[in-house]
Design a protein around this motif. Structure first.
Motif, PDB file in Angstrom:
ATOM      1  N   ILE A 546       0.858  -1.192   0.000  1.00  0.00           N
ATOM      2  CA  ILE A 546       0.000   0.000   0.000  1.00  0.00           C
ATOM      3  C   ILE A 546       0.888   1.233   0.000  1.00  0.00           C
ATOM      4  N   LEU A 547       0.749   2.051  -1.038  1.00  0.00           N
ATOM      5  CA  LEU A 547       1.462   3.332  -1.115  1.00  0.00           C
ATOM      6  C   LEU A 547       2.943   3.143  -0.817  1.00  0.00           C
ATOM      7  N   GLN A 548       3.542   2.203  -1.518  1.00  0.00           N
ATOM      8  CA  GLN A 548       4.968   1.928  -1.421  1.00  0.00           C
ATOM      9  C   GLN A 548       5.371   1.391  -0.050  1.00  0.00           C
ATOM     10  N   HIS A 549       4.369   0.870   0.690  1.00  0.00           N
ATOM     11  CA  HIS A 549       4.659   0.247   1.985  1.00  0.00           C
ATOM     12  C   HIS A 549       4.263  -1.217   1.905  1.00  0.00           C
ATOM     13  N   ASP A 550       5.142  -2.072   2.386  1.00  0.00           N
ATOM     14  CA  ASP A 550       4.806  -3.485   2.525  1.00  0.00           C
ATOM     15  C   ASP A 550       4.439  -3.734   3.982  1.00  0.00           C
ATOM     16  N   ILE A 551       3.197  -4.092   4.186  1.00  0.00           N
ATOM     17  CA  ILE A 551       2.669  -4.224   5.543  1.00  0.00           C
ATOM     18  C   ILE A 551       2.286  -5.669   5.787  1.00  0.00           C
ATOM     19  N   VAL A 552       2.801  -6.194   6.897  1.00  0.00           N
ATOM     20  CA  VAL A 552       2.443  -7.542   7.321  1.00  0.00           C
ATOM     21  C   VAL A 552       1.478  -7.402   8.489  1.00  0.00           C
ATOM     22  N   MET A 553       0.334  -8.006   8.360  1.00  0.00           N
ATOM     23  CA  MET A 553      -0.731  -7.804   9.329  1.00  0.00           C
ATOM     24  C   MET A 553      -1.197  -9.147   9.876  1.00  0.00           C
ATOM     25  N   GLY A 554      -1.313  -9.237  11.180  1.00  0.00           N
ATOM     26  CA  GLY A 554      -1.890 -10.411  11.812  1.00  0.00           C
ATOM     27  C   GLY A 554      -3.326 -10.126  12.212  1.00  0.00           C
ATOM     28  N   ALA A 555      -4.034 -11.179  12.624  1.00  0.00           N
ATOM     29  CA  ALA A 555      -5.437 -11.027  13.019  1.00  0.00           C
ATOM     30  C   ALA A 555      -5.763 -12.015  14.115  1.00  0.00           C
ATOM     31  N   SER A 556      -6.632 -11.594  15.020  1.00  0.00           N
ATOM     32  CA  SER A 556      -7.133 -12.460  16.087  1.00  0.00           C
ATOM     33  C   SER A 556      -8.592 -12.745  15.805  1.00  0.00           C
ATOM     34  N   MET A 557      -8.980 -14.023  16.010  1.00  0.00           N
ATOM     35  CA  MET A 557     -10.309 -14.427  15.587  1.00  0.00           C
ATOM     36  C   MET A 557     -11.004 -15.198  16.710  1.00  0.00           C
ATOM     37  N   GLY A 558     -12.278 -14.787  16.969  1.00  0.00           N
ATOM     38  CA  GLY A 558     -13.118 -15.521  17.907  1.00  0.00           C
ATOM     39  C   GLY A 558     -14.226 -16.216  17.149  1.00  0.00           C
ATOM     40  N   VAL A 559     -14.474 -17.502  17.498  1.00  0.00           N
ATOM     41  CA  VAL A 559     -15.425 -18.318  16.748  1.00  0.00           C
ATOM     42  C   VAL A 559     -16.520 -18.799  17.692  1.00  0.00           C
TER      43      VAL A 559
END
Length: 862
Positions: A546-559
């Motif tokens: 995104i806009l010359q940025h490489d972003i690594v994103m994690g996520a937390s999930m409740g089921v």
């Protein structure tokens, strides 16, 4: 000869008495007698009754009716009671009914009734006798009838009546004519008076030469006649006529007086006690002299204030209907258009001439719909609704239409009035608002509101499904560091990736800032749910460009799974949220199924939060103090203030339990201020007791440090509690200052300038930059307990502590080691040149009173 007559008369009387005595003997014997009529004289001459009229009987004493042929002659009737005992003692009374009004009384010597000038007609003669003048008896009656003279006979009267009747008829005719004329005049005057009274008009009569005005039926509201300066001489400034109307009144009046107008008629306003009165003044010159100069003028004043007000109201209503923004269309009883206003043409595009006479119609709808409207109007008198129609140019538009039935005085419908407003733009806005209300504007996904409705319907229908509540890890840091534009594009790409992995019948919602819900319908299979959750986490872990940025994103999930994990939409979403936070507590970027232990933890968390709020509100917060000790002589050199919660009925709550929650909920700000205020009060108390404990350290939380007015808040509390800033030390954690070092330096410098010392707490656990460390205006470094715990067991930890101490000394800082629990740790720290320490080896956290008890005791007694 006279004597002979007297003898004969006496003899006759005697014989008469004898006869009467013979006939009346039986009655006398029984004491039953009556007064008798003895003789009759007419014009002083004795006569027999028969001589007067053949109808009379020969004997007077038994005659019931006496007929007299002539009137106006003296008439004498002699009476007596010859058979009555002691007749000479009797008294008499008589009366001629029709002539006498009262009884005439006489004695036994004079027994005669005489009458003169008797008119013709019928009379009744009555005579009675009495011994004592009280009781009267022997009553005798005689009807007397005096004959009518021939000139008064019916024939004569009839003869007289003819000319008399003619005369009377003529006179009566004249009188009736005159009376009728007078009556008509009176009735006319009465009608005029009633008309004037009923109409309320005032009549005025102007005698022009005498300059006088006579008024009739004057009004209470208008005591003075209108002062027009012509009929009533006065100055113009004293006139009671409205200044704008006075010139018109004068002009009209002069024109009529000069003979230029047939009538004088003008409307104007007159001043009264209650305001302006509108009147209609009408008049006419009724008399002029030989030179045609006016002599007399009469007229009326009429109060037309209600008419003027009604006219103004009608004008206002007409102007309102004509100029209002709503369209108005008036129909007759057969629903044909008879009138429209300007807004009708503006909204529909049809001119008035285009629709006059045209029947009511709605082109978009069927005739049955229009008939339904007409039936409802006939039944209820009103119809209201939103309809669609076609303009003249063929475009469609929507209106809010109201049709009212107008009834006449007898209750029959005479008109229909349709009012409508163009709601096309409003409907478009409503549709857009509905779309915005149900759609997330950034990602285009259904939003939380739409999720609640659709999910509630799914639960109501008892459809098996699963909810995956996903929250991005550390998304706030990306927003803060790279900007909201990057954050918004990241959210959009996250939504696109999730949609790529979702099944066709699954639905993705954005329910919060960085929270998404994936709804898996018609499944409760754990394997399917786990497979989808794992794919989502793996797919989201790949970098976003995104806009010359490489972003690594994690996520937390409740089921959560329906119906196992909840019976309502709210309960399911709440449990999914609990599971999601549990995933975050495990380090993030994982998924967790909801279970009952999570729920217990969430309930406990809520319970602790409520207890924390009540404690702050009810002043249950307590401050304890842990001393700082010099490792050189083991004396107390200061104390650190620590917060504790004393819950009534529960006991003391561990800070490990409530401090993180206070940070998360923002209650840490209020708690920190209460701790600082209580600490200042205890410091003042110690000084009053003569004890000097050195500086007192108070922890400053991250949220407190972000307050723009932090310095002012602290200085205000110090001033209110009368404590010097030089007696206070604030401990700031390493992680707080490194989130925004430049801002931290500004705040710390400002605090330092007011004499407050600063300590960097938990040093070594964060990511401090040496470049920033040398710029921080601090005086003390505090080594975290994690390094002290293994200082004798692990060489690496001992070397780390030695490095920290050496670096601090090189920067001119003091060093305090936390968590010292035994003598070996204290000895090692002393050998490493660490000046100060604190921990259970020296003292546990103590209350203010307990601390004062140990002030004089050696520090290493423990």
């Amino acid at each position: 000869m006279g004597r002979l007559k007297l003898l004969l008369l006496t003899t006759k009387r005697f014989l008469l008495l004898v006869i009467i005595s013979c006939f009346s003997y039986q009655a006398i014997a029984q004491d039953d007698w009556q007064v008798e009529l003895i003789s009759l004289r007419v014009a002083n001459e004795r006569v027999d009754a028969q001589q007067l009229d053949p109808r009379n009987r020969p004997q007077l004493y038994n005659t019931e009716t006496l007929y007299l042929k002539r009137a106006h002659h003296p008439l004498s009737i002699e009476f007596g009671a010859p058979y009555a005992p002691r007749a000479l003692t009797l008294q008499y009374r008589y009366r001629l009914d029709g002539f006498d009004q009262n009884w005439v009384y006489t004695d036994s010597q004079y027994r005669r009734a005489t009458y003169t000038n008797l008119d013709h007609g019928r009379y009744q003669f009555n005579v009675q006798a009495s011994y004592d003048g009280q009781t009267w008896q022997g009553h005798r009656q005689l009807a007397v009838e005096v004959a009518t003279p021939f000139w008064l006979s019916p024939w004569a009267k009839a003869f007289y009546a003819v000319p008399l009747l003619a005369l009377l008829a003529a006179g009566g005719f004249v009188l009736r004519t005159r009376h009728r004329a007078i009556q008509q005049l009176r009735e006319s005057e009465e009608r005029l008076k009633l008309s004037l009274w009923g109409s309320g008009d005032q009549l005025w009569d102007w005698d022009i030469p005498q300059e006088t005005i006579h008024r009739h039926n004057s009004w209470h509201e208008l005591e003075a006649f209108p002062i027009d300066c012509i009929r009533v001489k006065a100055a113009a400034d004293s006139s009671n006529i409205h200044p704008m109307d006075l010139p018109v009144v004068q002009q009209k009046l002069r024109e009529h007086l000069d003979g230029h107008s047939q009538f004088f008629e003008v409307t104007y306003r007159v001043k009264t006690e209650h305001g302006w009165l509108s009147i209609l003044d009408r008049g006419k010159v009724v008399e002029r002299d030989a030179q045609q100069r006016p002599l007399r003028m009469t007229g009326t004043l009429k109060d037309i204030t209600p008419l003027v007000e009604a006219e103004e109201r009608l004008k206002m209503l007409a102007a309102s209907i004509t100029n209002i923004s709503d369209g108005v269309c008036i129909y007759d009883a057969e629903f044909n258009v008879i009138e429209t206003n300007a807004s009708y043409s503006r909204i529909t595009g049809f001119a008035r001439s285009d629709v006059i006479g045209r029947p009511m119609q709605l082109e978009v709808y069927s005739p049955e719909f229009l008939e339904q409207i007409k039936r409802q109007l006939g039944q209820y008198g009103v119809w209201h609704g939103e309809v669609e129609d076609v303009r003249k140019d063929g475009s469609f538009y929507q209106i809010e239409l109201t049709v009212d039935a107008i009834r006449d005085d007898v209750g029959h419908i005479s008109h229909y009035v349709a009012t409508f407003s163009d709601i096309t733009e409003r409907k478009q806005s409503e549709r857009e608002l509905r779309r915005l209300a149900n759609t997330d504007t950034l990602t285009g996904l259904p939003n939380r509101s739409y999720f609640q409705v659709s999910h509630a319907n799914l639960v109501r229908k008892r459809v098996q499904h699963a909810l995956l509540l996903l929250d991005l890890d550390d998304f706030k840091k990306i927003n803060d560091s790279l900007g909201h534009d990057v954050g918004d594009q990241l959210l959009t790409q996250v939504a696109e990736r999730i949609l790529e992995l979702g099944r066709i019948h699954d639905t993705l919602y954005r329910v919060g800032g960085d929270e998404f819900v994936l709804l898996l319908e018609n499944t409760s299979d754990v394997n399917v749910i786990t497979e989808i959750a794992a794919k989502l986490l793996d797919h989201l872990s790949q970098s976003f460009h995104i806009l010359q940025h490489d972003i690594v994103m994690g996520a937390s999930m409740g089921v959560v799974v329906y119906p196992n994990d909840g019976q309502s939409s709210q309960e399911l979403l709440q449990n999914a949220d609990i599971a999601m936070y549990h995933a975050k507590s495990k380090g993030g970027h994982n998924y967790q199924f909801f279970n009952e232990s999570m729920n217990r933890n969430a309930v406990r968390r809520l319970q602790v939060e409520n207890q924390l709020r009540q404690a702050l509100r009810n002043n249950h917060l307590r401050v304890v103090y842990q001393p700082k000790v010099s490792l050189t002589n083991f004396n107390y050199v200061g104390v650190e203030a620590l917060a504790r919660l004393q819950i009534p009925g529960v006991g003391m709550m561990s800070p490990i339990e409530f401090i993180p929650l206070a940070e998360e909920t923002g209650l840490i700000i209020e708690m920190g201020e209460q701790v600082l205020r209580q600490t200042c009060r205890d410091m003042r108390h110690w000084l009053e007791q003569g004890h000097e404990l050195g500086r007192v350290a108070v922890n400053l939380s991250a949220k407190q440090f972000l307050q723009p007015d932090l310095t002012q808040r602290i200085l205000t509390i110090l001033a209110e509690e009368q404590v010097s800033p030089h007696a206070l030390e604030l401990e700031i954690t390493e992680g707080v200052v490194m989130d925004d070092p430049e801002h931290a330096i500004t705040i710390m410098t400002e605090l330092n300038q007011h004499g407050i010392q600063l300590a960097l707490d938990d040093f070594g656990t964060g990511y401090s930059s040496l470049a920033y460390l040398k710029r921080f205006p601090i005086q003390t470094l505090k080594i975290d307990k994690t390094f002290v715990d293994d200082i004798n067991a692990a060489e690496r930890d001992r070397n780390m502590v030695a490095s920290i101490v050496a670096m601090a000394h090189n920067l001119g800082l003091n060093v305090v080691a936390e968590g010292v629990v035994n003598h070996d740790q204290a000895a090692t720290l002393s050998r490493l040149n660490c000046e100060y320490a604190q921990g259970y080896l020296f003292a546990k956290p103590l209350s203010s009173d307990a601390l004062l008890e140990q002030l004089n005791a050696p520090a290493l007694i423990h």
